[in-house]
Design an enzyme around this catalytic site. Structure first.
Site, PDB file in Angstrom:
ATOM      1  N   SER A   1       0.826  -1.214   0.000  1.00 24.39           N
ATOM      2  CA  SER A   1       0.000   0.000   0.000  1.00 24.39           C
ATOM      3  C   SER A   1       0.857   1.259   0.000  1.00 24.39           C
ATOM      4  CB  SER A   1      -0.954  -0.004   1.189  1.00 24.39           C
ATOM      5  OG  SER A   1      -0.240  -0.005   2.419  1.00 24.39           O
ATOM      6  N   TYR A   2       1.958   1.236   0.721  1.00 24.51           N
ATOM      7  CA  TYR A   2       2.856   2.385   0.786  1.00 24.51           C
ATOM      8  C   TYR A   2       3.531   2.616  -0.569  1.00 24.51           C
ATOM      9  CZ  TYR A   2       6.726   5.314   2.549  1.00 24.51           C
ATOM     10  OH  TYR A   2       7.636   6.321   2.768  1.00 24.51           O
ATOM     11  N   ALA A   3       4.055   1.540  -1.155  1.00 20.66           N
ATOM     12  CA  ALA A   3       4.715   1.649  -2.452  1.00 20.66           C
ATOM     13  C   ALA A   3       3.749   2.142  -3.522  1.00 20.66           C
ATOM     14  CB  ALA A   3       5.296   0.287  -2.850  1.00 20.66           C
TER      15      ALA A   3
ATOM     16  N   LYS B   1       3.181   5.886  -3.016  1.00 23.39           N
ATOM     17  CA  LYS B   1       4.374   6.664  -3.346  1.00 23.39           C
ATOM     18  C   LYS B   1       4.602   6.730  -4.854  1.00 23.39           C
ATOM     19  CE  LYS B   1       5.982   8.149   0.578  1.00 23.39           C
ATOM     20  NZ  LYS B   1       5.781   9.579   0.906  1.00 23.39           N
TER      21      LYS B   1
END
Length: 249
Positions: free
Chosen positions: A151-153, A156
């Site tokens: 989810s973070y990748a 970003k």
């Protein structure tokens, strides 16, 4: 005083990288508005900023577009303009891809991607007046596809995508839009180094410069460069401030 009398907004500035950027910019003469949800640490950062210049503090949930609109209007009302927007705030949870949930995606996009998009869109009219600067944040987790960072990748890399679009669309307006992808000694990393010293040492050995970046001296100074006239001919770029860990072009 490369940013003398410039007006900046820095999200997630109560601690870590955001605090480092706020202090680096204040020491170069910028009026810095701190945006965070941590009131106690936000007040501490504001005191440090005010030792060098005049700052503001907003304790707000920036997942709400109306909060962002309020912040921008208040900053322009106070200082008469807006020159710099730094979209640093972001929260996420780690999980393997097959275990990643909708809630995890919602957290990452609602605290990282959408606030970045909304700050950019709502600040655009003011940034067009000042030929301003936008500094967004990327991550090696997205560039390299770090395991457990689905989810973070994703958020970003989505931020990188809209940054490149904005660089193309806003270039004729004289607005520069760039990204920093950092590795830094944040409180969270410090805690992890104590709990997992072997993994921490392995990470350090994987960094060519063999150290973590400092939030103010390394990440903050890079942000000062991107916010100053020294970077006027740079836009749409991902600046790797990671000790040489990732080389991209």
């Amino acid at each position: 005083m490369r940013l003398k009398d410039k007006v900046a907004i820095v999200t997630g500035a109560a601690g870590g990288i955001g605090r480092g950027i706020a202090l680096a910019m204040a020491k170069e003469g910028a009026h810095v508005t701190i945006v965070d949800i941590n009131e106690e640490n936000g007040k501490k950062t504001l005191e440090e900023v005010n030792a060098h210049t005049e700052g503001l503090l907003f304790i707000r949930d920036i997942s709400k577009r109306e909060s962002i609109e309020e912040i921008i209007q208040a900053v322009v009302s106070k200082f008469g303009k807006l020159d710099i927007v730094v979209n640093n705030a972001h929260a996420s949870r780690q999980a393997l891809l097959v275990e990643t949930t909708q809630e995890m995606f919602d957290l990452s996009f609602n605290t990282g991607f959408y606030p970045t998009f909304n700050f950019m869109q709502l600040a655009y009219p003011e940034l067009k007046k000042t030929k301003g600067k936008v500094i967004n944040f990327a991550s090696g987790a997205g560039i390299n596809g770090q395991p457990t960072q689905t989810s973070y990748a994703a958020a970003k890399e989505a931020i990188r995508g809209i940054t490149r679009v904005a660089a193309n669309e806003w270039g004729p307006d004289g607005i520069n839009v760039n990204l920093i992808a950092p590795i830094a000694r944040t409180p969270g990393v410090e805690a992890w180094s104590q709990s997992s010293p072997e993994l921490y040492e392995r990470m350090i050995q994987g960094i060519p410069l063999r150290r973590l970046g400092e939030p103010e001296e390394d990440i903050g100074r890079t942000a000062v460069f991107l916010a100053s006239e020294d970077s006027d001919y740079i836009t749409g770029q991902t600046i790797m401030v990671d000790g040489g860990s990732i080389k991209i072009y």
